[in-house]
Design an enzyme around this catalytic site. Structure first.
Site, PDB file in Angstrom:
ATOM      1  N   SER A 125      61.649 -32.434  63.361  1.00 27.86           N
ATOM      2  CA  SER A 125      61.976 -31.729  64.593  1.00 27.86           C
ATOM      3  C   SER A 125      63.301 -30.999  64.447  1.00 27.86           C
ATOM      4  CB  SER A 125      62.090 -32.714  65.764  1.00 27.86           C
ATOM      5  OG  SER A 125      63.274 -33.492  65.667  1.00 27.86           O
ATOM      6  N   ASP A 126      63.477 -29.973  65.258  1.00 29.94           N
ATOM      7  CA  ASP A 126      64.815 -29.432  65.439  1.00 29.94           C
ATOM      8  C   ASP A 126      65.581 -30.479  66.242  1.00 29.94           C
ATOM      9  OD1 ASP A 126      67.039 -27.769  65.523  1.00 29.94           O
ATOM     10  OD2 ASP A 126      65.891 -26.003  66.092  1.00 29.94           O
ATOM     11  N   TRP A 127      66.877 -30.361  66.297  1.00 28.47           N
ATOM     12  CA  TRP A 127      67.698 -31.368  66.956  1.00 28.47           C
ATOM     13  C   TRP A 127      67.321 -31.472  68.436  1.00 28.47           C
ATOM     14  CZ3 TRP A 127      68.035 -31.363  62.246  1.00 28.47           C
ATOM     15  CH2 TRP A 127      69.023 -31.986  61.496  1.00 28.47           C
TER      16      TRP A 127
END
Length: 185
Positions: A125-127
């Site tokens: 995932s992105d942050w």
């Protein structure tokens, strides 16, 4: 981290790190960057998969795009990173794609990335772009970044025990992570 999204709007706050508005050029540039990074035994991660084109409400504004446009405009750079450069990781975007968050989008992550393109690496995932541990697990995500908030043992073990998430699903995530780490030393 090669950013393989397409310049589609001058309002996209990440355009400075994207390669081009041309899918072919973005793909060739992204693949070359992946090969360069990975030649040093470092796993590269291409981002932001997929159709990430705006900053305003990026966690909630859906990028609604028909499949032909995705295949011809938005996917080629990512596909080249996977198939031509053997990228070690792909980072899902914040935005929903056609109403389903990228981190929970099984069509995007499993059908396209894994089955159509043959991606074997880590899907991360992105942050803070995970919104449901069960949704992300079943949607194909392997790793929640920067820390586990939803994809935790407290959430996933009961989901496995209740048959909502299959144990084989978790095994595949572990396999993707370990194989990728081993491949890059």
């Amino acid at each position: 981290t090669p950013a393989c999204n397409i310049h589609r709007s001058p309002l996209c706050g990440r355009n400075f790190e994207y390669y081009s508005e041309d899918p072919y050029l973005a793909g060739k540039t992204g693949a070359a960057m992946v090969r360069g990074i990975q030649s040093q035994h470092i796993g590269a991660s291409v981002k932001h998969f997929a159709a990430n084109n705006q900053e305003w409400s990026r966690h909630h504004a859906s990028s609604d795009v028909d499949e032909r446009t995705l295949q011809e405009i938005y996917f080629p750079a990512f596909r080249k990173a996977v198939q031509e450069a053997g990228v070690g990781a792909v980072m899902d975007s914040y935005n929903p794609l056609n109403g389903v968050h990228a981190t929970e989008n099984s069509w995007l992550n499993i059908d396209v990335l894994r089955k159509q393109w043959g991606f074997k690496g880590i899907l991360m995932s992105d942050w803070t772009s995970v919104y449901s541990g069960v949704g992300a697990a079943n949607g194909g995500l392997d790793l929640e970044m920067p820390v586990g908030k939803f994809m935790t043992r407290e959430i996933l073990i009961p989901a496995i025990e209740n048959g909502i998430v299959k144990e084989e699903t978790i095994d595949a995530k572990v396999r993707h992570i370990l194989q990728t780490l081993i491949a890059f030393g």
